[in-house]
Scaffold this motif. Structure first.
Motif, PDB file in Angstrom:
ATOM      1  N   TYR A   1     -16.240  -4.288 -26.380  1.00  0.00           N
ATOM      2  CA  TYR A   1     -15.814  -3.164 -25.548  1.00  0.00           C
ATOM      3  C   TYR A   1     -14.328  -3.313 -25.262  1.00  0.00           C
ATOM      4  O   TYR A   1     -13.873  -4.382 -24.862  1.00  0.00           O
ATOM      5  CB  TYR A   1     -16.561  -3.145 -24.215  1.00  0.00           C
ATOM      6  CG  TYR A   1     -18.043  -2.912 -24.342  1.00  0.00           C
ATOM      7  CD1 TYR A   1     -18.562  -1.630 -24.334  1.00  0.00           C
ATOM      8  CD2 TYR A   1     -18.933  -3.976 -24.455  1.00  0.00           C
ATOM      9  CE1 TYR A   1     -19.924  -1.411 -24.436  1.00  0.00           C
ATOM     10  CE2 TYR A   1     -20.288  -3.771 -24.564  1.00  0.00           C
ATOM     11  CZ  TYR A   1     -20.774  -2.492 -24.556  1.00  0.00           C
ATOM     12  OH  TYR A   1     -22.115  -2.269 -24.674  1.00  0.00           O
ATOM     13  N   LYS A   2     -13.575  -2.237 -25.430  1.00  0.00           N
ATOM     14  CA  LYS A   2     -12.159  -2.254 -25.061  1.00  0.00           C
ATOM     15  C   LYS A   2     -12.031  -1.855 -23.600  1.00  0.00           C
ATOM     16  O   LYS A   2     -12.793  -1.034 -23.099  1.00  0.00           O
ATOM     17  CB  LYS A   2     -11.372  -1.263 -25.916  1.00  0.00           C
ATOM     18  CG  LYS A   2     -11.219  -1.676 -27.346  1.00  0.00           C
ATOM     19  CD  LYS A   2     -10.372  -0.667 -28.098  1.00  0.00           C
ATOM     20  CE  LYS A   2     -10.314  -1.016 -29.565  1.00  0.00           C
ATOM     21  NZ  LYS A   2      -9.571  -0.014 -30.326  1.00  0.00           N
ATOM     22  N   THR A   3     -11.070  -2.428 -22.939  1.00  0.00           N
ATOM     23  CA  THR A   3     -10.792  -2.049 -21.562  1.00  0.00           C
ATOM     24  C   THR A   3      -9.296  -1.794 -21.422  1.00  0.00           C
ATOM     25  O   THR A   3      -8.489  -2.431 -22.091  1.00  0.00           O
ATOM     26  CB  THR A   3     -11.269  -3.126 -20.566  1.00  0.00           C
ATOM     27  OG1 THR A   3     -10.998  -2.673 -19.246  1.00  0.00           O
ATOM     28  CG2 THR A   3     -10.597  -4.447 -20.797  1.00  0.00           C
ATOM     29  N   GLY A   4      -8.958  -0.860 -20.594  1.00  0.00           N
ATOM     30  CA  GLY A   4      -7.564  -0.478 -20.429  1.00  0.00           C
ATOM     31  C   GLY A   4      -6.859  -1.273 -19.354  1.00  0.00           C
ATOM     32  O   GLY A   4      -7.411  -2.190 -18.750  1.00  0.00           O
ATOM     33  N   ASN A   5      -5.643  -0.902 -19.095  1.00  0.00           N
ATOM     34  CA  ASN A   5      -4.795  -1.544 -18.111  1.00  0.00           C
ATOM     35  C   ASN A   5      -5.304  -1.280 -16.691  1.00  0.00           C
ATOM     36  O   ASN A   5      -5.849  -0.219 -16.402  1.00  0.00           O
ATOM     37  CB  ASN A   5      -3.373  -1.008 -18.275  1.00  0.00           C
ATOM     38  CG  ASN A   5      -2.368  -1.786 -17.479  1.00  0.00           C
ATOM     39  OD1 ASN A   5      -2.611  -2.918 -17.071  1.00  0.00           O
ATOM     40  ND2 ASN A   5      -1.225  -1.189 -17.255  1.00  0.00           N
ATOM     41  N   ASN A   6      -5.111  -2.261 -15.814  1.00  0.00           N
ATOM     42  CA  ASN A   6      -5.425  -2.156 -14.381  1.00  0.00           C
ATOM     43  C   ASN A   6      -6.901  -1.917 -14.076  1.00  0.00           C
ATOM     44  O   ASN A   6      -7.232  -1.210 -13.128  1.00  0.00           O
ATOM     45  CB  ASN A   6      -4.583  -1.073 -13.710  1.00  0.00           C
ATOM     46  CG  ASN A   6      -3.190  -1.558 -13.396  1.00  0.00           C
ATOM     47  OD1 ASN A   6      -2.956  -2.755 -13.286  1.00  0.00           O
ATOM     48  ND2 ASN A   6      -2.270  -0.636 -13.265  1.00  0.00           N
ATOM     49  N   ARG A   7      -7.795  -2.497 -14.847  1.00  0.00           N
ATOM     50  CA  ARG A   7      -9.226  -2.455 -14.521  1.00  0.00           C
ATOM     51  C   ARG A   7      -9.543  -3.644 -13.634  1.00  0.00           C
ATOM     52  O   ARG A   7      -9.100  -4.758 -13.878  1.00  0.00           O
ATOM     53  CB  ARG A   7     -10.081  -2.552 -15.798  1.00  0.00           C
ATOM     54  CG  ARG A   7      -9.953  -1.387 -16.746  1.00  0.00           C
ATOM     55  CD  ARG A   7     -10.538  -0.097 -16.206  1.00  0.00           C
ATOM     56  NE  ARG A   7     -11.888  -0.206 -15.734  1.00  0.00           N
ATOM     57  CZ  ARG A   7     -12.965   0.036 -16.472  1.00  0.00           C
ATOM     58  NH1 ARG A   7     -12.846   0.411 -17.712  1.00  0.00           N
ATOM     59  NH2 ARG A   7     -14.160  -0.083 -15.949  1.00  0.00           N
ATOM     60  N   ARG A   8     -10.324  -3.406 -12.579  1.00  0.00           N
ATOM     61  CA  ARG A   8     -10.702  -4.494 -11.671  1.00  0.00           C
ATOM     62  C   ARG A   8     -11.744  -5.370 -12.363  1.00  0.00           C
ATOM     63  O   ARG A   8     -12.798  -4.914 -12.763  1.00  0.00           O
ATOM     64  CB  ARG A   8     -11.233  -3.956 -10.360  1.00  0.00           C
ATOM     65  CG  ARG A   8     -11.494  -5.058  -9.353  1.00  0.00           C
ATOM     66  CD  ARG A   8     -11.836  -4.522  -7.995  1.00  0.00           C
ATOM     67  NE  ARG A   8     -10.719  -3.906  -7.305  1.00  0.00           N
ATOM     68  CZ  ARG A   8      -9.802  -4.575  -6.608  1.00  0.00           C
ATOM     69  NH1 ARG A   8      -9.851  -5.881  -6.555  1.00  0.00           N
ATOM     70  NH2 ARG A   8      -8.844  -3.938  -5.989  1.00  0.00           N
ATOM     71  N   LEU A   9     -11.426  -6.648 -12.498  1.00  0.00           N
ATOM     72  CA  LEU A   9     -12.280  -7.589 -13.210  1.00  0.00           C
ATOM     73  C   LEU A   9     -13.660  -7.702 -12.569  1.00  0.00           C
ATOM     74  O   LEU A   9     -14.675  -7.718 -13.265  1.00  0.00           O
ATOM     75  CB  LEU A   9     -11.606  -8.960 -13.274  1.00  0.00           C
ATOM     76  CG  LEU A   9     -12.351 -10.056 -14.011  1.00  0.00           C
ATOM     77  CD1 LEU A   9     -12.536  -9.687 -15.474  1.00  0.00           C
ATOM     78  CD2 LEU A   9     -11.606 -11.364 -13.884  1.00  0.00           C
ATOM     79  N   SER A  10     -13.734  -7.753 -11.251  1.00  0.00           N
ATOM     80  CA  SER A  10     -15.022  -7.900 -10.573  1.00  0.00           C
ATOM     81  C   SER A  10     -15.945  -6.705 -10.832  1.00  0.00           C
ATOM     82  O   SER A  10     -17.162  -6.865 -10.935  1.00  0.00           O
ATOM     83  CB  SER A  10     -14.823  -8.103  -9.074  1.00  0.00           C
ATOM     84  OG  SER A  10     -14.105  -7.026  -8.519  1.00  0.00           O
ATOM     85  N   LYS A  11     -15.397  -5.507 -10.965  1.00  0.00           N
ATOM     86  CA  LYS A  11     -16.222  -4.333 -11.268  1.00  0.00           C
ATOM     87  C   LYS A  11     -16.736  -4.363 -12.700  1.00  0.00           C
ATOM     88  O   LYS A  11     -17.875  -3.988 -12.963  1.00  0.00           O
ATOM     89  CB  LYS A  11     -15.447  -3.043 -11.011  1.00  0.00           C
ATOM     90  CG  LYS A  11     -15.274  -2.749  -9.555  1.00  0.00           C
ATOM     91  CD  LYS A  11     -14.714  -1.370  -9.343  1.00  0.00           C
ATOM     92  CE  LYS A  11     -14.656  -1.086  -7.851  1.00  0.00           C
ATOM     93  NZ  LYS A  11     -14.352   0.306  -7.587  1.00  0.00           N
ATOM     94  N   VAL A  12     -15.899  -4.805 -13.629  1.00  0.00           N
ATOM     95  CA  VAL A  12     -16.321  -4.911 -15.027  1.00  0.00           C
ATOM     96  C   VAL A  12     -17.442  -5.932 -15.153  1.00  0.00           C
ATOM     97  O   VAL A  12     -18.477  -5.671 -15.780  1.00  0.00           O
ATOM     98  CB  VAL A  12     -15.117  -5.291 -15.921  1.00  0.00           C
ATOM     99  CG1 VAL A  12     -15.569  -5.630 -17.326  1.00  0.00           C
ATOM    100  CG2 VAL A  12     -14.097  -4.174 -15.944  1.00  0.00           C
ATOM    101  N   VAL A  13     -17.271  -7.095 -14.521  1.00  0.00           N
ATOM    102  CA  VAL A  13     -18.292  -8.142 -14.571  1.00  0.00           C
ATOM    103  C   VAL A  13     -19.576  -7.660 -13.902  1.00  0.00           C
ATOM    104  O   VAL A  13     -20.673  -7.840 -14.432  1.00  0.00           O
ATOM    105  CB  VAL A  13     -17.767  -9.435 -13.911  1.00  0.00           C
ATOM    106  CG1 VAL A  13     -18.882 -10.445 -13.721  1.00  0.00           C
ATOM    107  CG2 VAL A  13     -16.642 -10.022 -14.730  1.00  0.00           C
ATOM    108  N   GLY A  14     -19.466  -7.020 -12.758  1.00  0.00           N
ATOM    109  CA  GLY A  14     -20.637  -6.508 -12.053  1.00  0.00           C
ATOM    110  C   GLY A  14     -21.414  -5.490 -12.860  1.00  0.00           C
ATOM    111  O   GLY A  14     -22.641  -5.485 -12.854  1.00  0.00           O
TER     112      GLY A  14
END
Length: 81
Positions: free
Chosen positions: A30-43
């Motif tokens: 999965y690609k993720t863009g700039n300024n994504r909150r890491l805790s939300k992605v992991v959650g």
């Protein structure tokens, strides 16, 4: 100038790519863009059925290459490199 992504204060800065491995052995990027909150992605990924573990890597959009591992996580733990 940085070409890949990095993590700063719970934010993914720059470009990053996430490898997710499922219990049945399947893998997906999965690609993720700039300024994504890491805790939300992991959650989000921890709530997906069949999730086993994930790794966040830096990603260079210009050369389309995956760089160093920045972060790892599973259902109960997480950490840097």
């Amino acid at each position: 100038m940085r070409t890949g992504g990095y993590i700063q204060n719970d934010f993914i800065k720059g470009n990053a790519i996430i490898l997710i491995v499922y219990n049945d052995g399947g893998k997906k990027w999965y690609k993720t863009g700039n300024n994504r909150r890491l805790s939300k992605v992991v959650g989000f990924f921890r709530s997906v059925n069949g999730f086993k573990y994930g790794k966040v890597f830096s990603y260079d959009k210009n050369t389309k290459t995956v760089g160093q591992k920045l972060f790892w996580f599973n259902s109960f733990q997480n950490g840097f490199n």
